[in-house]
Write a protein that holds these residues in place. Sequence first.
Motif, short mmCIF file in Angstrom:
data_model
loop_
_atom_site.label_atom_id
_atom_site.label_comp_id
_atom_site.label_asym_id
_atom_site.label_seq_id
_atom_site.Cartn_x
_atom_site.Cartn_y
_atom_site.Cartn_z
N ARG A 16 0.84 -1.20 0.00
CA ARG A 16 0.00 0.00 0.00
C ARG A 16 0.87 1.25 0.00
O ARG A 16 2.08 1.18 0.09
N ARG A 17 0.21 2.38 -0.04
CA ARG A 17 0.91 3.67 -0.08
C ARG A 17 1.31 4.09 1.33
O ARG A 17 0.44 4.25 2.19
N PRO A 18 2.61 4.28 1.58
CA PRO A 18 3.08 4.55 2.94
C PRO A 18 2.57 5.87 3.53
O PRO A 18 2.41 5.98 4.75
N TYR A 19 2.28 6.84 2.70
CA TYR A 19 1.77 8.12 3.22
C TYR A 19 0.25 8.12 3.27
O TYR A 19 -0.35 8.32 4.32
N VAL A 20 -0.36 7.87 2.16
CA VAL A 20 -1.82 7.96 2.07
C VAL A 20 -2.50 6.94 2.97
O VAL A 20 -3.51 7.24 3.61
N ASP A 21 -1.96 5.74 3.04
CA ASP A 21 -2.59 4.68 3.82
C ASP A 21 -2.09 4.60 5.27
O ASP A 21 -2.54 3.74 6.02
N ASN A 22 -1.19 5.49 5.65
CA ASN A 22 -0.70 5.54 7.03
C ASN A 22 -1.89 5.72 7.98
O ASN A 22 -2.75 6.57 7.75
N HIS A 23 -1.93 4.93 9.04
CA HIS A 23 -3.06 4.99 9.98
C HIS A 23 -3.27 6.40 10.54
O HIS A 23 -4.42 6.87 10.63
N LEU A 24 -2.19 7.07 10.91
CA LEU A 24 -2.33 8.41 11.51
C LEU A 24 -2.82 9.43 10.48
O LEU A 24 -3.55 10.36 10.83
#
Length: 127
Positions: free
Chosen positions: A103-111
């Motif tokens: 997945r996308r590390p920025y867009v999908d980041n939980h925070l």
Amino acid sequence: MAPCTAVGVLPALLLCAVGASARRVTGVLEVAFDSDRLAGARLLARLPFSAITLGHIVLARTHACHRAVRSHERVHVAQYERWGLLFFVLYLGSSAWQLLRGRRPYVDNHLERQARRLAGDDDPPVG
Ligand SMILES: [Zn+2]
């Protein structure tokens, strides 16, 4: 000063040294340039995000950008208040986890997802 805010002091000072200004808004220091036309603002426009929050300091390209992303960045301020220095670990860990899952590390980041949801942001993310 909280340790996460201390992390934001150096980049804030560097931006102010090259023409940015700082404004205190609802207890948060917002640092940005007054115009998109300034060299520093054009340089920041190359970054893949509109703003970055470091504790109670938020850095953005322009003060107009701050107005656009303020509610989102205030969620990040609340996340820092909740997690303290652990915020950095959680943020990087969530990005790494998303990357490992394809997945996308920025867009999908939980925070980031939490900040978008609580701020009522539309996709794509704002900062
Ligand atoms: Zn964000």
